[in-house]
Design an enzyme around this catalytic site. Structure first.
Site, PDB file in Angstrom:
ATOM      1  N   HIS A   1       0.840  -1.202   0.000  1.00 52.75           N
ATOM      2  CA  HIS A   1       0.000   0.000   0.000  1.00 52.75           C
ATOM      3  C   HIS A   1       0.876   1.253   0.000  1.00 52.75           C
ATOM      4  CE1 HIS A   1      -2.876   3.044   1.263  1.00 52.75           C
ATOM      5  NE2 HIS A   1      -3.804   2.232   0.813  1.00 52.75           N
TER       6      HIS A   1
ATOM      7  N   GLU B   1      -3.180   2.713  -7.257  1.00 51.44           N
ATOM      8  CA  GLU B   1      -3.553   3.674  -6.212  1.00 51.44           C
ATOM      9  C   GLU B   1      -2.559   4.837  -6.166  1.00 51.44           C
ATOM     10  OE1 GLU B   1      -6.072   2.398  -2.315  1.00 51.44           O
ATOM     11  OE2 GLU B   1      -3.933   2.592  -2.116  1.00 51.44           O
TER      12      GLU B   1
HETATM   13  P1  13P Z   1      -9.380   6.641   0.210  1.00 52.33           P
HETATM   14  O1  13P Z   1     -10.553   5.906  -0.377  1.00 52.33           O
HETATM   15  O2  13P Z   1      -9.679   7.206   1.574  1.00 52.33           O
HETATM   16  O3  13P Z   1      -8.806   7.628  -0.732  1.00 52.33           O
HETATM   17  O4  13P Z   1      -8.256   5.544   0.449  1.00 52.33           O
HETATM   18  C1  13P Z   1      -7.891   4.749  -0.586  1.00 52.33           C
HETATM   19  C2  13P Z   1      -6.997   3.725  -0.065  1.00 52.33           C
HETATM   20  O5  13P Z   1      -5.873   4.007   0.328  1.00 52.33           O
HETATM   21  C3  13P Z   1      -7.501   2.352   0.029  1.00 52.33           C
HETATM   22  O6  13P Z   1      -6.479   1.471   0.260  1.00 52.33           O
END
Ligand code: 13P
Length: 255
Positions: free
Chosen positions: A93, A168
């Site tokens: 992550h 992400e």
């Molecule tokens: P948000 O949906 O709060 O932007 O977070 C995304 C995330 O990091 C999920 O792993």
């Protein structure tokens, strides 16, 4: 293809009572059979929540260590979370890459450990310090992180075991951007690029089966912008997943 909605509660909430309140809200969710709803709470709540969930959801953890057991102060192994009932493990992550110094080598060790225990890795790519700048070369970052995460993993593992990839970008996280998700065009470009990398490496048949998710400020307001138009298998949701009513709406809108 199955769709995925993964709730990453991150380091929320502060106690079990509140965690159980969120779970009660989740239990009201009208779940369609083609959506795999995966909940990744803080590990300290995992056992209690799994017990109270009546088997309604799939469970995951937000991180893991690569050894099964031993002198690794503060760490929790894949084997340990497997014994608790988790099926999924989030690996790499962007917050771990940025705040905890998680390197590509560590991500590679973790993903191997997850495969070895026959759990399902949710590999996050596109994050880390270098990716914080919106203008950074996302394709280059994603390619580097994908290939180092999968380094020396036999193709048969990818072929035979479940494996999810999530794009992400750190600049789109709700905590950073005030709920500004990445533009759909950007998500389309990067997710297609990931698809091409996977199909080129593992062949079309295998590559096209690997679900590609997006994460970053996905909420009930904008989920359709992604789910209707883009070829995504689902979403990794942070902030909005802590509000069960909103999360339930997202499940409905994902059809
Ligand atoms: P948000 O949906 O709060 O932007 O977070 C995304 C995330 O990091 C999920 O792993």
């Amino acid at each position: 293809m199955k769709k995925y909605l993964v709730a990453n509660w991150k380091m929320n909430p502060v106690d079990l009572q509140e965690a159980e309140n969120i779970l009660s809200g989740y239990l009201e969710i009208n779940l369609q059979s083609d959506i795999e709803l995966v909940v990744c709470p803080p590990r300290i709540f995992l056992r209690n929540l799994i017990e109270k969930s009546g088997g309604k959801f799939f469970w995951g953890t937000q991180n893991c260590f690569w050894e099964d057991i031993g002198a690794y102060t503060g760490e929790v192994s894949v084997l340990q979370v497997k014994k608790l009932g988790a099926k999924y493990v989030i690996v790499g992550h962007s917050e771990r890459r940025e705040f905890l110094g998680e390197t590509d080598e560590m991500v590679n060790k973790k993903i191997k450990a997850v495969f070895l225990q026959k759990l399902v890795p949710i590999l996050c790519i596109g994050g880390g310090k270098e990716a914080k700048n919106k203008k950074a070369d996302a394709l280059k970052i994603v390619k580097g992180q994908l290939f180092s995460a999968l380094h020396s993993l036999p193709a048969r593992t990818i072929k035979n075991q479940e494996f999810l990839v999530t794009y992400e970008p750190p600049w789109a996280l709700s905590t950073v951007s005030g709920n500004q998700s990445a533009p759909a065009k950007k998500v389309a470009e990067v997710s297609y690029f990931i698809f091409k990398l996977l199909t080129k490496t593992y062949g079309h048949q295998v590559g096209k089966q690997i679900p590609i998710l997006y994460g970053g400020s996905v909420n009930a307001e904008n989920i359709q912008k992604f789910s209707k138009k883009l070829n995504l298998a689902g979403f990794l949701v942070g902030g909005a997943s802590l509000n069960p009513k909103e999360f339930a709406k997202m499940v409905d809108l994902m059809e």
